[in-house]
Motif scaffolding. Structure first.
Motif: not given
Length: 246
Positions: A88, A109, A113, A115, A149
């Motif tokens: 990220s 994505t 983003y 995770p 997202y």
């Protein structure tokens, strides 16, 4: 949307409520309106330090809570940042270049983003709520952002509530009452109740400088600038670049 409609979207409860409060525009709007609805003494502001580049947002959130008389709590989730640093652009120490909004439009994505961030943080929020005798977690999830997202959708929130429902006692519910409000609508509601100046104590930027000034180029800055321009007023925060508000 006016203030009466916004207030009607907040659930009734005789318990305290937890607001997931990052310090950004959406979560800060949720906090301000929660205080209008329930009173400062019944609202708990919850933030997270997960290694985000915009960690100054936590300071802004604390300032807003002080202005409103709301109790503020911050959970150290910095191990998440260590885990996802290579994935990220939004994490301190990441080598991934911060994208602009043009870079992320249409990308399922985007590089910003983090995770599984929201699944992890809302798990913390549920533990915090239960430990503080609260049954409602209010969040500022925005399903109408120009990019998005998977873990900011209403489907995600519904799935989190399915998991929460497995808890035998007490019942806890995650609500995103303003998920279909645009940022322009948020500003309009706050303007109606003369609360725009409180937004001095917010930060939306993914890439602020050492002085805490917003970059004016990242996706969240672009959306925020557009919203203020839509209501015909300049933002209440500082930017690293000159913004032609007129």
């Amino acid at each position: 949307m006016n203030i009466d409609i916004a207030m009607s979207r907040l659930p009734e409860t005789d318990k305290k409520v937890v607001v997931s409060h990052s310090g950004g525009l959406d979560s800060s709007t949720s906090l301000i309106l929660a205080v209008e609805k329930y009173g400062a003494e019944k609202v708990l502001s919850l933030g997270f330090n997960y290694g985000q580049k915009q960690v100054v947002e936590l300071e802004r959130a604390k300032n807003l809570c002080d202005k409103l008389g709301v109790s503020r709590f911050v959970i150290d989730a910095s191990n998440l940042g260590e885990i996802v640093k290579g994935k990220s652009a939004n994490i301190t120490g990441s080598d991934i270049e911060m994208p602009t909004i043009k870079d992320v439009l249409g990308d399922p994505t985007p590089k910003t983003y983090v995770p599984h961030r929201n699944m992890i943080l809302f798990s913390y929020a549920a533990a915090f709520a239960e430990s503080n005798d609260a049954q409602i977690i209010i969040c500022g999830l925005q399903a109408t952002d120009e990019y998005g997202y998977w873990d900011t959708t209403m489907t995600f929130a519904a799935k989190m509530n399915e998991v929460y429902s497995l808890n035998r006692n007490p019942p806890i519910k995650l609500v995103a009452p303003f998920n279909d409000m645009t940022k322009e609508a948020e500003l309009t509601v706050l303007k109606e109740i003369d609360r725009l100046e409180l937004l001095t104590n917010t930060l939306s930027c993914y890439n602020p400088d050492s002085q805490g000034r917003s970059c004016g180029r990242c996706p969240t800055c672009a959306e925020r600038i557009k919203a203020w321009m839509s209501i015909g007023e300049p933002d209440r925060i500082e930017y690293q670049i000159s913004i032609p508000w007129n």
